[in-house]
Design a protein around this motif. Structure first.
Motif, PDB file in Angstrom:
ATOM      1  N   GLY A 227       6.155  -4.894  40.699  1.00  0.00           N
ATOM      2  CA  GLY A 227       6.109  -4.245  41.998  1.00  0.00           C
ATOM      3  C   GLY A 227       5.829  -5.171  43.155  1.00  0.00           C
ATOM      4  N   PHE A 228       5.547  -6.448  42.857  1.00  0.00           N
ATOM      5  CA  PHE A 228       5.283  -7.422  43.918  1.00  0.00           C
ATOM      6  C   PHE A 228       6.331  -8.530  43.863  1.00  0.00           C
ATOM      7  CE2 PHE A 228       1.163  -5.450  43.507  1.00  0.00           C
ATOM      8  CZ  PHE A 228       0.693  -5.403  44.814  1.00  0.00           C
ATOM      9  N   PRO A 229       6.846  -8.965  45.011  1.00  0.00           N
ATOM     10  CA  PRO A 229       7.736 -10.131  45.014  1.00  0.00           C
ATOM     11  C   PRO A 229       6.995 -11.357  44.497  1.00  0.00           C
ATOM     12  CG  PRO A 229       7.795  -8.984  47.134  1.00  0.00           C
ATOM     13  CD  PRO A 229       6.654  -8.402  46.355  1.00  0.00           C
ATOM     14  N   PRO A 230       7.691 -12.247  43.800  1.00  0.00           N
ATOM     15  CA  PRO A 230       7.025 -13.466  43.327  1.00  0.00           C
ATOM     16  C   PRO A 230       6.389 -14.230  44.487  1.00  0.00           C
ATOM     17  CG  PRO A 230       9.198 -13.248  42.344  1.00  0.00           C
ATOM     18  CD  PRO A 230       9.103 -12.190  43.393  1.00  0.00           C
ATOM     19  N   GLY A 231       5.233 -14.781  44.219  1.00  0.00           N
ATOM     20  CA  GLY A 231       4.554 -15.554  45.254  1.00  0.00           C
ATOM     21  C   GLY A 231       3.793 -14.726  46.264  1.00  0.00           C
ATOM     22  N   SER A 232       3.526 -13.457  45.961  1.00  0.00           N
ATOM     23  CA  SER A 232       2.763 -12.610  46.891  1.00  0.00           C
ATOM     24  C   SER A 232       1.288 -12.986  46.929  1.00  0.00           C
ATOM     25  CB  SER A 232       2.894 -11.137  46.490  1.00  0.00           C
ATOM     26  OG  SER A 232       4.225 -10.699  46.580  1.00  0.00           O
ATOM     27  N   ASN A 233       0.835 -13.712  45.907  1.00  0.00           N
ATOM     28  CA  ASN A 233      -0.571 -14.142  45.857  1.00  0.00           C
ATOM     29  C   ASN A 233      -0.701 -15.453  46.631  1.00  0.00           C
ATOM     30  OD1 ASN A 233       1.097 -15.232  43.902  1.00  0.00           O
ATOM     31  ND2 ASN A 233      -0.500 -15.459  42.383  1.00  0.00           N
ATOM     32  N   THR A 234      -1.227 -15.357  47.843  1.00  0.00           N
ATOM     33  CA  THR A 234      -1.216 -16.484  48.763  1.00  0.00           C
ATOM     34  C   THR A 234      -2.626 -16.871  49.201  1.00  0.00           C
ATOM     35  OG1 THR A 234      -0.887 -14.961  50.618  1.00  0.00           O
ATOM     36  CG2 THR A 234       1.084 -15.961  49.655  1.00  0.00           C
ATOM     37  N   ILE A 235      -2.737 -18.117  49.671  1.00  0.00           N
ATOM     38  CA  ILE A 235      -3.980 -18.633  50.252  1.00  0.00           C
ATOM     39  C   ILE A 235      -3.632 -19.144  51.646  1.00  0.00           C
ATOM     40  CG2 ILE A 235      -5.906 -20.232  49.994  1.00  0.00           C
ATOM     41  CD1 ILE A 235      -5.196 -20.428  46.999  1.00  0.00           C
ATOM     42  N   ASN A 236      -4.006 -18.406  52.653  1.00  0.00           N
ATOM     43  CA  ASN A 236      -3.621 -18.737  54.020  1.00  0.00           C
ATOM     44  C   ASN A 236      -4.763 -19.443  54.743  1.00  0.00           C
ATOM     45  OD1 ASN A 236      -2.448 -18.757  56.614  1.00  0.00           O
ATOM     46  ND2 ASN A 236      -3.377 -16.786  57.109  1.00  0.00           N
ATOM     47  N   PRO A 237      -4.582 -20.722  55.151  1.00  0.00           N
ATOM     48  CA  PRO A 237      -5.595 -21.378  55.992  1.00  0.00           C
ATOM     49  C   PRO A 237      -5.459 -20.843  57.414  1.00  0.00           C
ATOM     50  CG  PRO A 237      -3.767 -22.873  55.584  1.00  0.00           C
ATOM     51  CD  PRO A 237      -3.454 -21.609  54.846  1.00  0.00           C
ATOM     52  N   ALA A 238      -6.216 -19.802  57.738  1.00  0.00           N
ATOM     53  CA  ALA A 238      -5.967 -19.020  58.942  1.00  0.00           C
ATOM     54  C   ALA A 238      -6.599 -19.611  60.196  1.00  0.00           C
ATOM     55  CB  ALA A 238      -6.471 -17.585  58.729  1.00  0.00           C
ATOM     56  N   VAL A 239      -7.832 -20.120  60.073  1.00  0.00           N
ATOM     57  CA  VAL A 239      -8.569 -20.627  61.240  1.00  0.00           C
ATOM     58  C   VAL A 239      -9.314 -21.883  60.818  1.00  0.00           C
ATOM     59  CG1 VAL A 239     -10.438 -20.162  62.887  1.00  0.00           C
ATOM     60  CG2 VAL A 239      -8.874 -18.314  62.230  1.00  0.00           C
ATOM     61  N   ILE A 240      -9.309 -22.896  61.701  1.00  0.00           N
ATOM     62  CA  ILE A 240     -10.085 -24.102  61.426  1.00  0.00           C
ATOM     63  C   ILE A 240     -10.923 -24.428  62.659  1.00  0.00           C
ATOM     64  CG2 ILE A 240      -8.284 -25.723  62.163  1.00  0.00           C
ATOM     65  CD1 ILE A 240      -9.184 -27.480  59.723  1.00  0.00           C
ATOM     66  N   GLU A 241     -12.189 -24.758  62.413  1.00  0.00           N
ATOM     67  CA  GLU A 241     -13.123 -25.093  63.478  1.00  0.00           C
ATOM     68  C   GLU A 241     -13.830 -26.382  63.098  1.00  0.00           C
ATOM     69  OE1 GLU A 241     -15.695 -21.720  63.560  1.00  0.00           O
ATOM     70  OE2 GLU A 241     -14.216 -20.389  64.494  1.00  0.00           O
ATOM     71  N   GLY A 242     -13.821 -27.386  63.992  1.00  0.00           N
ATOM     72  CA  GLY A 242     -14.487 -28.624  63.629  1.00  0.00           C
ATOM     73  C   GLY A 242     -14.649 -29.582  64.787  1.00  0.00           C
ATOM     74  N   GLY A 243     -15.586 -30.495  64.619  1.00  0.00           N
ATOM     75  CA  GLY A 243     -15.836 -31.519  65.636  1.00  0.00           C
ATOM     76  C   GLY A 243     -16.708 -30.996  66.761  1.00  0.00           C
ATOM     77  N   ARG A 244     -17.316 -31.937  67.471  1.00  0.00           N
ATOM     78  CA  ARG A 244     -18.201 -31.560  68.576  1.00  0.00           C
ATOM     79  C   ARG A 244     -17.789 -32.173  69.897  1.00  0.00           C
ATOM     80  NH1 ARG A 244     -24.091 -32.993  67.762  1.00  0.00           N
ATOM     81  NH2 ARG A 244     -23.795 -32.140  65.666  1.00  0.00           N
ATOM     82  N   HIS A 245     -17.145 -33.370  69.869  1.00  0.00           N
ATOM     83  CA  HIS A 245     -16.811 -34.061  71.121  1.00  0.00           C
ATOM     84  C   HIS A 245     -15.972 -35.282  70.752  1.00  0.00           C
ATOM     85  CE1 HIS A 245     -17.455 -36.460  74.809  1.00  0.00           C
ATOM     86  NE2 HIS A 245     -17.711 -35.293  75.399  1.00  0.00           N
ATOM     87  N   ALA A 246     -15.148 -35.706  71.702  1.00  0.00           N
ATOM     88  CA  ALA A 246     -14.280 -36.856  71.428  1.00  0.00           C
ATOM     89  C   ALA A 246     -15.064 -38.145  71.212  1.00  0.00           C
ATOM     90  CB  ALA A 246     -13.295 -37.044  72.583  1.00  0.00           C
ATOM     91  N   ALA A 247     -16.322 -38.173  71.619  1.00  0.00           N
ATOM     92  CA  ALA A 247     -17.122 -39.389  71.485  1.00  0.00           C
ATOM     93  C   ALA A 247     -17.842 -39.485  70.150  1.00  0.00           C
ATOM     94  CB  ALA A 247     -18.150 -39.458  72.621  1.00  0.00           C
ATOM     95  N   PHE A 248     -17.597 -38.506  69.257  1.00  0.00           N
ATOM     96  CA  PHE A 248     -18.282 -38.513  67.967  1.00  0.00           C
ATOM     97  C   PHE A 248     -17.273 -38.353  66.832  1.00  0.00           C
ATOM     98  CE2 PHE A 248     -21.411 -37.063  71.011  1.00  0.00           C
ATOM     99  CZ  PHE A 248     -22.546 -37.765  70.656  1.00  0.00           C
ATOM    100  N   ILE A 249     -17.656 -38.842  65.673  1.00  0.00           N
ATOM    101  CA  ILE A 249     -16.924 -38.533  64.451  1.00  0.00           C
ATOM    102  C   ILE A 249     -17.296 -37.108  64.041  1.00  0.00           C
ATOM    103  CG2 ILE A 249     -16.660 -39.115  62.012  1.00  0.00           C
ATOM    104  CD1 ILE A 249     -17.266 -42.017  62.773  1.00  0.00           C
ATOM    105  N   ALA A 250     -16.303 -36.322  63.707  1.00  0.00           N
ATOM    106  CA  ALA A 250     -16.556 -34.917  63.387  1.00  0.00           C
ATOM    107  C   ALA A 250     -17.527 -34.808  62.215  1.00  0.00           C
ATOM    108  CB  ALA A 250     -15.252 -34.209  63.051  1.00  0.00           C
ATOM    109  N   ASP A 251     -18.674 -34.161  62.449  1.00  0.00           N
ATOM    110  CA  ASP A 251     -19.685 -34.052  61.395  1.00  0.00           C
ATOM    111  C   ASP A 251     -19.648 -32.699  60.688  1.00  0.00           C
ATOM    112  OD1 ASP A 251     -20.621 -32.539  63.483  1.00  0.00           O
ATOM    113  OD2 ASP A 251     -22.558 -33.555  63.649  1.00  0.00           O
ATOM    114  N   ARG A 252     -18.789 -31.805  61.154  1.00  0.00           N
ATOM    115  CA  ARG A 252     -18.689 -30.491  60.521  1.00  0.00           C
ATOM    116  C   ARG A 252     -17.287 -29.935  60.731  1.00  0.00           C
ATOM    117  NH1 ARG A 252     -19.250 -24.962  61.374  1.00  0.00           N
ATOM    118  NH2 ARG A 252     -20.461 -23.850  59.766  1.00  0.00           N
ATOM    119  N   CYS A 253     -16.766 -29.311  59.707  1.00  0.00           N
ATOM    120  CA  CYS A 253     -15.474 -28.629  59.813  1.00  0.00           C
ATOM    121  C   CYS A 253     -15.517 -27.404  58.912  1.00  0.00           C
ATOM    122  CB  CYS A 253     -14.326 -29.550  59.402  1.00  0.00           C
ATOM    123  SG  CYS A 253     -12.691 -28.818  59.693  1.00  0.00           S
TER     124      CYS A 253
END
Length: 425
Positions: free
Chosen positions: A251-277
């Protein structure tokens, strides 16, 4: 003509009363998000239930959003089957209604004969028709031996756990019908869970330190959390492809089980190496899988990929799964529902459908998710069965065929009179 036939005839003859009840419900703009606005509509449901002889339980799930559950006690509840009829009172947001031909919060009969308004299909139509079916049974003196539990819950549109809250409050039955949008198909469903994966450094490094973290001899064991998250995303893509190859479900098309990277949040400022994502993912899985097993599978795979990276091995990602509200917690769970095709309640629901429609029903899988999975997760057999086409859910100019509403009410009346008067197996 027996009593049940008189009920179904009365539903057809008095259909305008059903539409009037639906109009009252549509007039309450219970849009979610923003939610916290269902008080008036739930008061209407509670009043109708009391008029029909139900004991009514109303409690706050979130301020401004109450669940309403009514119990009509059967004459022989210890011997006869009980039933939950479940639906959600919230509707999809409308936003700018300039694209609507008809006002979204006034039930309108269109030139094509269909009924228009936000929620007619998803899913105030199912709630109103179920209530009207019960009213007709009561007016025609048809008593039920088993308990009938009617649930009008909040929050389904925003992944809020209104149905879970009703289960946690102790409401259970031998079977549950979730009267959500199914176009009179009898359906199971896959599941959905959202999760947050977070990579975090214990130290915050200035951008000027980057050369010492990535070039030979720098001797600083640091990393960009954003760049390390790219490895985790790649591992999720590998797992998603593996699922597509190795897993299927009828009843499901093949490949219906998906993992979607929907939102990404990271970094604090251009003057720093991103310490969290942090990465917000949405995972779809099949009816024969549980969200607990899916969580374990994803975590094991991601942690194995992290163990192969010198920095992630020492700073493994953290996981936060699900939640009781997309509004409050930015997380949700919709458990899956695998239909028990041999369950006697489903057989009797099919029989009620065939008696009314003169043809067998379609039994298949929903293309979306509903609260029905919460019943399966709690060990309560369930089915999705309601009026309205899925294409109308959340649509501009949402509409429903009024004849389908009437047929649904007739089928439900037949089923209630049968199932709740049948001895437990």
């Amino acid at each position: 003509m027996n009593n049940v036939e008189r009920v179904t005839a009365a539903i057809a003859e008095r259909r305008e009363e059903l539409f009037a009840l639906l109009a009252e419900l549509i007039a309450h703009p219970t849009v979610s998000p923003p939610a916290r606005n269902s008080g008036g509509a739930q008061s209407l449901i509670a009043r109708k239930l009391r008029e029909l002889g139900f004991d009514v339980d109303r409690w706050t799930v979130f301020p401004g959003d109450d669940n309403v559950v009514g119990r009509l006690r059967g004459t022989a509840p210890e011997r006869a089957n009980s039933l939950i009829v479940n639906g959600h009172i919230d509707v999809a947001e409308v936003g700018d209604d300039s694209g609507w031909t008809y006002p979204p919060f006034a039930l309108t009969r269109g030139r094509d004969g269909r009924l228009y308004g936000r929620g007619v299909a998803d899913m105030k139509g199912g709630l109103a028709a179920s209530l009207f079916a019960i009213q007709m049974l009561r007016e025609h003196g048809i008593e039920l031996k088993g308990d009938l539990i009617f649930q009008s819950v909040i929050g389904e549109e925003a992944g809020e756990a209104g149905t879970l809250a009703a289960i946690e409050r102790g409401y259970t039955a031998d079977y549950a019908v979730v009267v959500d949008t199914s176009h009179l198909h009898m359906q199971g469903q896959g599941g959905v869970i959202t999760g947050w994966i977070t990579v975090e450094s214990p130290v915050t490094l200035h951008d000027g330190m980057r050369a010492r973290t990535i070039h030979a001899g720098g001797r600083v064991h640091g990393a960009s959390a954003i760049e390390k998250m790219m490895k985790i995303i790649a591992s999720l893509q590998e797992l998603e492809r593996h699922w597509a190859v190795m897993k299927t479900y009828p009843g499901f098309p093949p490949g219906s089980n998906t993992i979607n990277p929907a939102v990404i949040e990271g970094g604090r400022h251009a003057a720093f190496i991103a310490d969290r994502c942090a990465l917000w993912i949405t995972v779809h899985f099949y009816p024969n899988e549980s969200h607990e097993a899916i969580i374990r599978e994803i975590e094991d795979h991601v942690l194995a990929a992290a163990a192969a990276d010198p920095w992630l091995r020492d700073h493994p990602p953290a996981f936060r799964w699900g939640g009781r509200s997309m509004i409050e917690e930015r997380g949700e769970i919709f458990p899956s529902l695998e239909l028990d095709l041999g369950h006697p309640a489903l057989s009797r629901l099919k029989r009620a459908y065939e008696a009314e429609m003169q043809c067998p029903p379609v039994v298949d899988m929903s293309g979306t998710v509903t609260d029905a999975g919460w019943f399966a997760h709690a060990g309560i057999p369930a089915v999705i069965f309601g009026p309205g086409e899925l294409s109308q859910a959340h649509a501009v100019d949402e509409s429903i065929d009024p004849d389908e509403l009437v047929r649904f009410a007739q089928i439900m009346a037949r089923f209630l009179a049968d199932w709740c008067n049948t001895e437990k197996e």
